[in-house]
Design a protein around this motif. Structure first.
Motif, PDB file in Angstrom:
ATOM      1  N   HIS A  36       3.238 -12.604   3.977  1.00 25.93           N
ATOM      2  CA  HIS A  36       2.941 -11.393   4.392  1.00 25.93           C
ATOM      3  C   HIS A  36       4.056 -10.271   3.717  1.00 25.93           C
ATOM      4  CE1 HIS A  36       1.140  -8.601   6.931  1.00 25.93           C
ATOM      5  NE2 HIS A  36       2.267  -7.977   7.343  1.00 25.93           N
ATOM      6  N   ALA A  37       5.291 -10.891   3.371  1.00 23.35           N
ATOM      7  CA  ALA A  37       6.277 -10.207   2.642  1.00 23.35           C
ATOM      8  C   ALA A  37       5.994  -9.845   1.265  1.00 23.35           C
ATOM      9  CB  ALA A  37       7.618 -10.881   2.849  1.00 23.35           C
ATOM     10  N   ALA A  38       5.361 -10.814   0.748  1.00 23.34           N
ATOM     11  CA  ALA A  38       4.830 -10.450  -0.853  1.00 23.34           C
ATOM     12  C   ALA A  38       3.842  -9.262  -0.938  1.00 23.34           C
ATOM     13  CB  ALA A  38       4.348 -11.784  -1.333  1.00 23.34           C
ATOM     14  N   TYR A  39       2.965  -9.458   0.016  1.00 19.19           N
ATOM     15  CA  TYR A  39       1.950  -8.142  -0.344  1.00 19.19           C
ATOM     16  C   TYR A  39       2.840  -6.859   0.246  1.00 19.19           C
ATOM     17  CZ  TYR A  39      -1.004 -12.361   0.176  1.00 19.19           C
ATOM     18  OH  TYR A  39      -1.716 -13.588  -0.059  1.00 19.19           O
ATOM     19  N   MET A  40       3.735  -6.905   1.087  1.00 16.68           N
ATOM     20  CA  MET A  40       4.483  -5.698   1.557  1.00 16.68           C
ATOM     21  C   MET A  40       5.450  -5.337   0.164  1.00 16.68           C
ATOM     22  SD  MET A  40       5.786  -5.761   5.419  1.00 16.68           S
ATOM     23  CE  MET A  40       6.519  -4.433   5.146  1.00 16.68           C
ATOM     24  N   GLY A  41       5.739  -6.348  -0.237  1.00 15.65           N
ATOM     25  CA  GLY A  41       6.633  -6.076  -1.702  1.00 15.65           C
ATOM     26  C   GLY A  41       5.785  -5.444  -2.616  1.00 15.65           C
ATOM     27  N   VAL A  42       4.727  -5.906  -3.010  1.00 10.10           N
ATOM     28  CA  VAL A  42       3.746  -5.485  -3.909  1.00 10.10           C
ATOM     29  C   VAL A  42       3.288  -3.926  -3.736  1.00 10.10           C
ATOM     30  CG1 VAL A  42       1.388  -5.528  -4.956  1.00 10.10           C
ATOM     31  CG2 VAL A  42       2.750  -7.465  -4.646  1.00 10.10           C
ATOM     32  N   TYR A  45       6.828  -1.537  -4.103  1.00 10.70           N
ATOM     33  CA  TYR A  45       6.928  -1.392  -5.577  1.00 10.70           C
ATOM     34  C   TYR A  45       5.976  -0.415  -6.213  1.00 10.70           C
ATOM     35  CZ  TYR A  45      11.184  -4.256  -6.472  1.00 10.70           C
ATOM     36  OH  TYR A  45      12.419  -4.482  -6.643  1.00 10.70           O
ATOM     37  N   VAL A  46       4.759  -0.687  -5.899  1.00  3.90           N
ATOM     38  CA  VAL A  46       3.790   0.296  -6.687  1.00  3.90           C
ATOM     39  C   VAL A  46       3.892   1.803  -5.970  1.00  3.90           C
ATOM     40  CG1 VAL A  46       1.173   0.374  -6.635  1.00  3.90           C
ATOM     41  CG2 VAL A  46       2.332  -1.682  -7.052  1.00  3.90           C
ATOM     42  N   ALA A  47       3.920   1.566  -4.704  1.00  4.07           N
ATOM     43  CA  ALA A  47       4.290   3.339  -4.337  1.00  4.07           C
ATOM     44  C   ALA A  47       5.398   3.678  -4.876  1.00  4.07           C
ATOM     45  CB  ALA A  47       4.276   3.292  -2.677  1.00  4.07           C
ATOM     46  N   ALA A  48       6.434   3.195  -4.789  1.00  7.63           N
ATOM     47  CA  ALA A  48       7.816   3.827  -5.371  1.00  7.63           C
ATOM     48  C   ALA A  48       7.598   3.993  -6.947  1.00  7.63           C
ATOM     49  CB  ALA A  48       8.943   2.728  -5.052  1.00  7.63           C
ATOM     50  N   LEU A  49       6.932   3.055  -7.584  1.00  7.78           N
ATOM     51  CA  LEU A  49       6.928   3.240  -9.182  1.00  7.78           C
ATOM     52  C   LEU A  49       6.059   4.388  -9.286  1.00  7.78           C
ATOM     53  CD1 LEU A  49       6.989  -0.252 -10.331  1.00  7.78           C
ATOM     54  CD2 LEU A  49       8.697   1.498 -10.838  1.00  7.78           C
ATOM     55  N   MET A  50       5.014   4.600  -8.405  1.00  6.92           N
ATOM     56  CA  MET A  50       3.946   5.601  -8.623  1.00  6.92           C
ATOM     57  C   MET A  50       4.622   7.110  -8.348  1.00  6.92           C
ATOM     58  SD  MET A  50       0.460   4.708  -7.079  1.00  6.92           S
ATOM     59  CE  MET A  50      -0.297   6.121  -7.300  1.00  6.92           C
ATOM     60  N   THR A  51       5.576   7.091  -7.503  1.00  2.11           N
ATOM     61  CA  THR A  51       6.431   8.393  -7.079  1.00  2.11           C
ATOM     62  C   THR A  51       7.332   8.579  -7.851  1.00  2.11           C
ATOM     63  OG1 THR A  51       6.087   7.646  -4.522  1.00  2.11           O
ATOM     64  CG2 THR A  51       7.568   9.386  -5.196  1.00  2.11           C
ATOM     65  N   LEU A  52       8.092   7.688  -8.613  1.00  2.03           N
ATOM     66  CA  LEU A  52       9.188   7.745  -9.582  1.00  2.03           C
ATOM     67  C   LEU A  52       8.703   8.196 -11.090  1.00  2.03           C
ATOM     68  CD1 LEU A  52      11.867   5.146  -8.247  1.00  2.03           C
ATOM     69  CD2 LEU A  52      11.741   7.759  -8.032  1.00  2.03           C
ATOM     70  N   ILE A  66      -1.263   0.600  -1.119  1.00  6.40           N
ATOM     71  CA  ILE A  66      -2.066  -0.121  -0.181  1.00  6.40           C
ATOM     72  C   ILE A  66      -3.112  -0.716  -1.071  1.00  6.40           C
ATOM     73  CG2 ILE A  66      -3.956   0.215   1.583  1.00  6.40           C
ATOM     74  CD1 ILE A  66      -2.260   2.434   2.776  1.00  6.40           C
ATOM     75  N   ALA A  67      -3.803  -0.067  -2.027  1.00  7.60           N
ATOM     76  CA  ALA A  67      -4.705  -0.738  -2.936  1.00  7.60           C
ATOM     77  C   ALA A  67      -4.275  -1.781  -3.988  1.00  7.60           C
ATOM     78  CB  ALA A  67      -5.288   0.541  -3.868  1.00  7.60           C
ATOM     79  N   ALA A  68      -2.935  -1.714  -4.277  1.00  7.95           N
ATOM     80  CA  ALA A  68      -2.329  -2.860  -5.235  1.00  7.95           C
ATOM     81  C   ALA A  68      -2.052  -4.067  -4.039  1.00  7.95           C
ATOM     82  CB  ALA A  68      -1.044  -2.181  -5.505  1.00  7.95           C
ATOM     83  N   ALA A  69      -1.680  -3.758  -3.138  1.00  7.77           N
ATOM     84  CA  ALA A  69      -1.521  -5.050  -2.158  1.00  7.77           C
ATOM     85  C   ALA A  69      -2.758  -5.410  -1.479  1.00  7.77           C
ATOM     86  CB  ALA A  69      -0.667  -4.407  -0.727  1.00  7.77           C
ATOM     87  N   VAL A  70      -3.708  -4.634  -1.456  1.00  6.83           N
ATOM     88  CA  VAL A  70      -5.147  -5.260  -1.091  1.00  6.83           C
ATOM     89  C   VAL A  70      -5.817  -6.128  -2.438  1.00  6.83           C
ATOM     90  CG1 VAL A  70      -7.509  -4.772  -0.789  1.00  6.83           C
ATOM     91  CG2 VAL A  70      -5.844  -3.860   0.828  1.00  6.83           C
ATOM     92  N   LEU A  71      -5.571  -5.628  -3.579  1.00  8.48           N
ATOM     93  CA  LEU A  71      -5.945  -6.112  -4.914  1.00  8.48           C
ATOM     94  C   LEU A  71      -5.383  -7.517  -5.111  1.00  8.48           C
ATOM     95  CD1 LEU A  71      -6.535  -3.333  -7.147  1.00  8.48           C
ATOM     96  CD2 LEU A  71      -8.355  -4.522  -6.062  1.00  8.48           C
TER      97      LEU A  71
END
Length: 115
Positions: A36-42, A45-52, A66-71
């Motif tokens: 579960h932590a792996a999906y939260m990490g993905v 990271y994707v949300a942070a990288l999109m923002t930055l 959310i979309a990246a974690a689901v994929l």
């Protein structure tokens, strides 16, 4: 002082999300997960990288995370749901370790362990 309480609320919210996800899986299937932590990490990271890097607004970055974690979760989660007992735990632990290694070793995307 308000910055401290905001950070406490953010960390509390993240932990609540993690606990609710594991509780739902454990309650409906009876299976304990380490992945579960792996999906939260993905997603994080994707949300942070999109923002930055892409300078997207918060809610668009949130949807992207959310979309990246689901994929990532669908191709890993579907085969592991056929496993039972200790095999399920080992399968999700392996998926979690793969995500951790990818995050640490893809320096050009995540910034490595300091990302």
């Amino acid at each position: 002082m308000p910055e401290y309480w905001i950070s406490v609320l953010v960390i509390t919210g993240i932990n609540i999300i993690a606990v609710l996800g594991v509780t739902l899986l454990l309650g409906f299937t009876g299976l304990f997960t380490w992945g579960h932590a792996a999906y939260m990490g993905v997603g994080g990271y994707v949300a942070a990288l999109m923002t930055l890097r892409l300078h997207t607004p918060f809610f668009i970055s949130l949807a992207g995370g959310i979309a990246a974690a689901v994929l990532v979760a669908i191709p890993i989660g579907y085969p592991t749901l056929k496993l039972r007992g200790d095999y399920f735990i080992v399968g999700t632990l392996g998926a979690s370790e793969v995500v951790i290694l990818l995050i640490e070793n893809l320096h050009w995307i995540t910034g490595g362990s300091r990302g």
